[in-house]
Design an enzyme around this catalytic site. Structure first.
Site, mmCIF file in Angstrom:
data_model
loop_
_atom_site.group_PDB
_atom_site.id
_atom_site.type_symbol
_atom_site.label_atom_id
_atom_site.label_comp_id
_atom_site.label_asym_id
_atom_site.label_seq_id
_atom_site.Cartn_x
_atom_site.Cartn_y
_atom_site.Cartn_z
ATOM 1 C CB THR A 156 -6.783 -2.409 -3.572
ATOM 2 O OG1 THR A 156 -6.305 -1.484 -2.594
ATOM 3 C CG2 THR A 156 -7.383 -3.619 -2.859
ATOM 4 C CG ASN A 193 -2.177 0.794 1.070
ATOM 5 O OD1 ASN A 193 -2.312 1.600 0.140
ATOM 6 N ND2 ASN A 193 -3.102 0.596 1.976
ATOM 7 C CG PHE A 194 0.270 3.890 2.295
ATOM 8 C CD1 PHE A 194 -0.838 4.730 2.241
ATOM 9 C CD2 PHE A 194 0.297 2.909 3.285
ATOM 10 C CE1 PHE A 194 -1.881 4.604 3.158
ATOM 11 C CE2 PHE A 194 -0.738 2.780 4.209
ATOM 12 C CZ PHE A 194 -1.829 3.634 4.145
ATOM 13 C CG LEU A 195 3.403 2.762 -5.856
ATOM 14 C CD1 LEU A 195 4.916 2.842 -5.694
ATOM 15 C CD2 LEU A 195 3.035 1.736 -6.925
ATOM 16 C CG LEU A 248 -6.118 -0.001 6.261
ATOM 17 C CD1 LEU A 248 -5.034 0.199 7.304
ATOM 18 C CD2 LEU A 248 -7.497 0.228 6.879
HETATM 19 S S1 MYA Z 1 -2.341 1.747 -5.187
HETATM 20 C C1 MYA Z 1 -2.079 3.490 -5.044
HETATM 21 C C2 MYA Z 1 -1.047 3.949 -6.044
HETATM 22 N N1 MYA Z 1 -0.699 5.332 -5.851
HETATM 23 C C3 MYA Z 1 -1.260 6.360 -6.482
HETATM 24 O O1 MYA Z 1 -2.132 6.198 -7.311
HETATM 25 C C4 MYA Z 1 -0.764 7.742 -6.075
HETATM 26 C C5 MYA Z 1 -0.610 8.705 -7.231
HETATM 27 N N2 MYA Z 1 0.210 8.123 -8.281
HETATM 28 C C6 MYA Z 1 1.546 7.921 -8.202
HETATM 29 O O2 MYA Z 1 2.176 8.196 -7.194
HETATM 30 C C7 MYA Z 1 2.206 7.295 -9.407
HETATM 31 O O3 MYA Z 1 1.377 7.492 -10.540
HETATM 32 C C8 MYA Z 1 2.501 5.781 -9.233
HETATM 33 C C9 MYA Z 1 3.050 5.205 -10.561
HETATM 34 C C10 MYA Z 1 3.568 5.593 -8.157
HETATM 35 C C11 MYA Z 1 1.245 4.996 -8.886
HETATM 36 N N3 MYA Z 1 0.137 -0.245 -8.883
HETATM 37 O O4 MYA Z 1 6.988 4.979 -12.451
HETATM 38 P P1 MYA Z 1 6.114 4.821 -13.639
HETATM 39 C C12 MYA Z 1 2.619 0.667 -13.282
HETATM 40 C C13 MYA Z 1 1.012 -1.029 -9.568
HETATM 41 O O5 MYA Z 1 6.618 5.334 -14.916
HETATM 42 P P2 MYA Z 1 4.246 6.649 -12.374
HETATM 43 C C14 MYA Z 1 -1.123 1.053 -4.164
HETATM 44 O O6 MYA Z 1 -0.492 1.714 -3.398
HETATM 45 C C15 MYA Z 1 2.194 0.971 -14.688
HETATM 46 O O7 MYA Z 1 1.175 0.066 -15.098
HETATM 47 N N4 MYA Z 1 1.583 -0.654 -10.733
HETATM 48 O O8 MYA Z 1 4.633 5.445 -13.364
HETATM 49 C C16 MYA Z 1 -0.849 -0.435 -4.334
HETATM 50 C C17 MYA Z 1 3.500 0.806 -15.429
HETATM 51 O O9 MYA Z 1 3.817 -0.577 -15.598
HETATM 52 P P3 MYA Z 1 3.527 -1.282 -17.030
HETATM 53 C C18 MYA Z 1 1.274 0.575 -11.183
HETATM 54 O O10 MYA Z 1 2.876 7.086 -12.756
HETATM 55 C C19 MYA Z 1 0.447 -0.616 -5.093
HETATM 56 C C20 MYA Z 1 4.518 1.374 -14.435
HETATM 57 O O11 MYA Z 1 3.870 1.295 -13.130
HETATM 58 C C21 MYA Z 1 0.395 1.433 -10.531
HETATM 59 O O12 MYA Z 1 5.312 7.656 -12.290
HETATM 60 C C22 MYA Z 1 0.732 -2.038 -5.485
HETATM 61 C C23 MYA Z 1 4.821 2.820 -14.728
HETATM 62 O O13 MYA Z 1 5.739 3.264 -13.777
HETATM 63 C C24 MYA Z 1 -0.188 0.972 -9.333
HETATM 64 N N5 MYA Z 1 -1.059 1.718 -8.629
HETATM 65 O O14 MYA Z 1 4.158 5.935 -10.944
HETATM 66 C C25 MYA Z 1 2.048 -2.204 -6.202
HETATM 67 N N6 MYA Z 1 0.294 2.567 -11.239
HETATM 68 O O15 MYA Z 1 4.391 -0.593 -18.009
HETATM 69 C C26 MYA Z 1 2.299 -3.614 -6.717
HETATM 70 C C27 MYA Z 1 1.085 2.423 -12.313
HETATM 71 O O16 MYA Z 1 3.832 -2.728 -16.846
HETATM 72 C C28 MYA Z 1 2.722 -4.529 -5.608
HETATM 73 N N7 MYA Z 1 1.684 1.228 -12.299
HETATM 74 O O17 MYA Z 1 2.053 -1.045 -17.298
HETATM 75 C C29 MYA Z 1 3.049 -5.907 -6.139
HETATM 76 C C30 MYA Z 1 3.442 -6.904 -5.052
HETATM 77 C C31 MYA Z 1 4.842 -6.625 -4.549
HETATM 78 C C32 MYA Z 1 5.261 -7.508 -3.371
HETATM 79 C C33 MYA Z 1 5.458 -8.963 -3.774
HETATM 80 C C34 MYA Z 1 5.935 -9.811 -2.590
HETATM 81 C C35 MYA Z 1 6.025 -11.212 -2.909
HETATM 82 O O1 JJ1 Z 2 -14.920 9.563 -4.081
HETATM 83 C C1 JJ1 Z 2 -15.090 9.223 -5.245
HETATM 84 N N1 JJ1 Z 2 -15.950 9.828 -6.037
HETATM 85 C C2 JJ1 Z 2 -16.867 10.837 -5.561
HETATM 86 C C3 JJ1 Z 2 -16.427 12.225 -5.928
HETATM 87 C C4 JJ1 Z 2 -16.421 12.478 -7.404
HETATM 88 C C5 JJ1 Z 2 -15.850 13.798 -7.724
HETATM 89 C C6 JJ1 Z 2 -15.657 13.926 -9.192
HETATM 90 N N2 JJ1 Z 2 -14.754 12.953 -9.750
HETATM 91 C C7 JJ1 Z 2 -18.257 10.482 -6.084
HETATM 92 N N3 JJ1 Z 2 -19.254 11.233 -5.610
HETATM 93 C C8 JJ1 Z 2 -20.626 10.956 -5.886
HETATM 94 C C9 JJ1 Z 2 -21.334 10.745 -4.566
HETATM 95 C C10 JJ1 Z 2 -22.847 10.685 -4.699
HETATM 96 C C11 JJ1 Z 2 -23.468 10.867 -3.328
HETATM 97 C C12 JJ1 Z 2 -24.967 10.772 -3.402
HETATM 98 C C13 JJ1 Z 2 -25.402 9.485 -4.049
HETATM 99 C C14 JJ1 Z 2 -24.757 9.274 -5.407
HETATM 100 C C15 JJ1 Z 2 -23.258 9.353 -5.314
HETATM 101 O O2 JJ1 Z 2 -18.444 9.547 -6.841
HETATM 102 C C16 JJ1 Z 2 -14.316 8.053 -5.817
HETATM 103 C C17 JJ1 Z 2 -14.956 6.733 -5.482
HETATM 104 O O3 JJ1 Z 2 -16.234 6.705 -5.996
HETATM 105 N N4 JJ1 Z 2 -12.982 8.056 -5.289
HETATM 106 C C18 JJ1 Z 2 -11.902 8.105 -6.065
HETATM 107 O O4 JJ1 Z 2 -11.978 8.153 -7.276
HETATM 108 C C19 JJ1 Z 2 -10.598 8.044 -5.340
HETATM 109 C C20 JJ1 Z 2 -9.726 6.966 -5.875
HETATM 110 C C21 JJ1 Z 2 -10.320 5.578 -5.820
HETATM 111 C C22 JJ1 Z 2 -9.284 4.510 -6.132
HETATM 112 C C23 JJ1 Z 2 -8.465 4.265 -4.915
HETATM 113 C C24 JJ1 Z 2 -7.203 3.514 -5.075
HETATM 114 C C25 JJ1 Z 2 -6.683 3.253 -3.708
HETATM 115 C C26 JJ1 Z 2 -5.410 2.514 -3.620
HETATM 116 C C27 JJ1 Z 2 -5.356 1.802 -2.334
HETATM 117 O O5 JJ1 Z 2 -4.248 1.014 -2.133
#
Ligand code: MYA
Ligand code: JJ1
Length: 388
Positions: free
Chosen positions: A172, A136-138, A388
């Site tokens: 997730t 989490n928290f990537l 979470l």
């Molecule tokens: S999910 C929450 C992820 N965080 C965010 O969304 C926060 C905002 N975004 C960012 O910080 C960046 O956009 C991140 C990507 C860091 C997400 N999970 O470095 P890049 C792939 C996995 O150029 P950036 C959470 O925390 C993408 O498909 N992969 O990209 C769970 C591409 O690969 P490919 C992801 O945008 C994390 C590559 O990365 C994700 O600068 C679980 C591009 O890299 C994502 N959410 O950075 C991680 N997003 O070319 C996996 C993009 O193949 C864990 N990518 O498509 C796996 C298990 C590990 C442990 C194993 C133990 C055995």
């Molecule tokens: O919160 C989310 N959406 C809201 C706000 C939308 C704002 C415009 N984009 C939403 N609101 C509608 C509520 C409404 C209340 C009355 C009844 C009808 C509905 O839909 C969304 C989830 O729906 N959240 C996000 O998009 C945040 C990111 C979700 C992906 C999270 C990945 C987490 C990684 C964890 O490891």
């Protein structure tokens, strides 16, 4: 298409529908002596750090990185704002490894610019309890995006998980990667509809006025279930029995013991809230509900800066109807000034979402396993796991 994910032991898109592939681990573990001993190489300007989350300073740095660069909705109106207390709780469950709290700093300035974390968890998949990491928290700083830093961070956390002799993980994401074991829908229940509309989180429905909307979402002042009260430490054994029995019906669920229940479910102010129903006659614990607190920053609004959201966590009903139990959860969340109550369509949540006036959001959440194949994608109601 997925230059990184194609190289990883995860279910691949081209395998979908191939029923000859067995369920279970994709790759066998290797001897620990064969796990790479040195960290992966980062671009030269950056360095790895193992984060001491108990340090106020380090915790602040992780908090600030996430508060400014973590997950946003698709229109960039809201950004998750996990609190420091929440991060400490989320990253330090029983048996946690400090080495799985991984930061990336700029060598010259020491500024923290990226983070990824893992925590250990026993996750049951059908009849098998598997030791896994929950990742989490990537997060990569906005200014360092699309430079392929994320794959290096994922490989490094994988290496450190392997060093603890753990070979599977769960995570997730809001994005589609190869390949989801389930795709869940976010649902939202307005508690403070006026504010939600003012900040653009929701809209006034067709043929609705503000006053009709406020009336629609009105809740009773106090809870209705007899014996409904906050969970206490003495309840840990009873809650553990209740929750273990309940989670046994799902295909994928955590295998919680009493230590896990104490950590994850004992109420912690502004982090996690848990309530149970103690039978007034037998004093048995028959029902349970919980939610965690995850505010979002409201980006660019004149009047408001944060949205206070409760997220449904683990809920169990054996006697009180789930609908009534969750209505009481909404009432306590309203009493505590939350603006919205969010839930996924996991477990039995579908049975109360529409009736309790939750509406579907614009976000989806995809669940994944690393190095463990599932033959078919699961229905959200087959998932007994909330990350979470
Ligand atoms: S999910 C929450 C992820 N965080 C965010 O969304 C926060 C905002 N975004 C960012 O910080 C960046 O956009 C991140 C990507 C860091 C997400 N999970 O470095 P890049 C792939 C996995 O150029 P950036 C959470 O925390 C993408 O498909 N992969 O990209 C769970 C591409 O690969 P490919 C992801 O945008 C994390 C590559 O990365 C994700 O600068 C679980 C591009 O890299 C994502 N959410 O950075 C991680 N997003 O070319 C996996 C993009 O193949 C864990 N990518 O498509 C796996 C298990 C590990 C442990 C194993 C133990 C055995
Ligand atoms: O919160 C989310 N959406 C809201 C706000 C939308 C704002 C415009 N984009 C939403 N609101 C509608 C509520 C409404 C209340 C009355 C009844 C009808 C509905 O839909 C969304 C989830 O729906 N959240 C996000 O998009 C945040 C990111 C979700 C992906 C999270 C990945 C987490 C990684 C964890 O490891």
């Amino acid at each position: 298409r997925h230059k990184f994910w194609e190289t990883q032991p995860v279910g691949q898109f081209k395998e979908i529908g191939n029923t000859s592939l067995p369920e279970g681990p994709i790759e066998a573990p290797t001897p620990l002596s064969e796990v790479k001993q040195e960290p992966y190489n980062l671009p030269n300007l950056y360095e790895w750090v193992t984060c001491e989350i108990n340090s106020e300073e380090v915790c602040n740095e992780i908090y600030n990185l996430l508060a400014n660069n973590y997950v946003e909705d698709d229109e960039n109106m809201f950004r998750f704002n996990y609190s420091k207390e929440f991060l400490r709780w989320a990253l330090q469950p029983p048996g946690y490894f400090k080495s799985w709290h991984i930061g990336v700093r700029v060598k010259s300035s020491k500024k923290m610019v990226a983070f990824i974390s893992g925590i250990p968890a026993r996750i049951r998949v059908r009849d098998e309890v598997v030791n896994m990491a929950e990742i989490n928290f990537l997060c990569v700083h906005k200014k360092l995006r699309t430079k392929r830093l994320a794959p290096v961070m994922i490989k490094e956390v994988t290496r450190r998980v392997h060093l603890e002799n753990i070979w599977q993980a769960t995570y997730t994401a809001g994005v589609v990667l190869p390949t989801p074991i389930a795709t869940c829908q976010y649902w939202h229940r307005s508690l403070n509809p006026k504010k939600l509309i003012d900040v653009g989180f929701s809209r006034l429905g067709a043929r609705m006025t503000m006053s009709r909307t406020i009336k629609l979402y009105k809740l009773p002042e106090s809870t209705v279930t007899q014996g409904f009260r906050k969970m206490k430490i003495l309840d840990v054994p009873a809650v553990t029995r209740l929750i273990r029995n309940y989670l046994s019906q799902f295909v994928v669920a955590p295998d919680f013991d009493e230590h896990d229940v104490e950590h994850w479910l004992l109420p912690k102010e502004n982090v996690v809230d848990s309530y149970l129903v103690e039978s007034p006659e037998t004093h048995e614990v028959t029902d349970f509900c919980s939610f965690y607190t995850l505010p979002s920053s409201i980006l660019g609004n004149q009047n408001y800066s944060t949205l206070k959201a409760a997220y449904s966590f683990y809920n169990v009903s054996t006697k009180t109807p789930l609908l009534q139990l969750m209505n009481d959860a909404l009432i306590v969340a309203k009493q505590r000034d939350y603006d919205v109550f969010n839930a996924l369509d996991v477990m039995h949540n579908e049975t109360f979402l529409k009736e309790l006036k939750f509406g579907p959001g614009d976000g989806k959440l995809h669940y994944y396993l690393y190095n463990y194949r599932i033959r078919h994608a699961l229905n959200p109601s087959e998932l007994g796991l909330v990350l979470l």
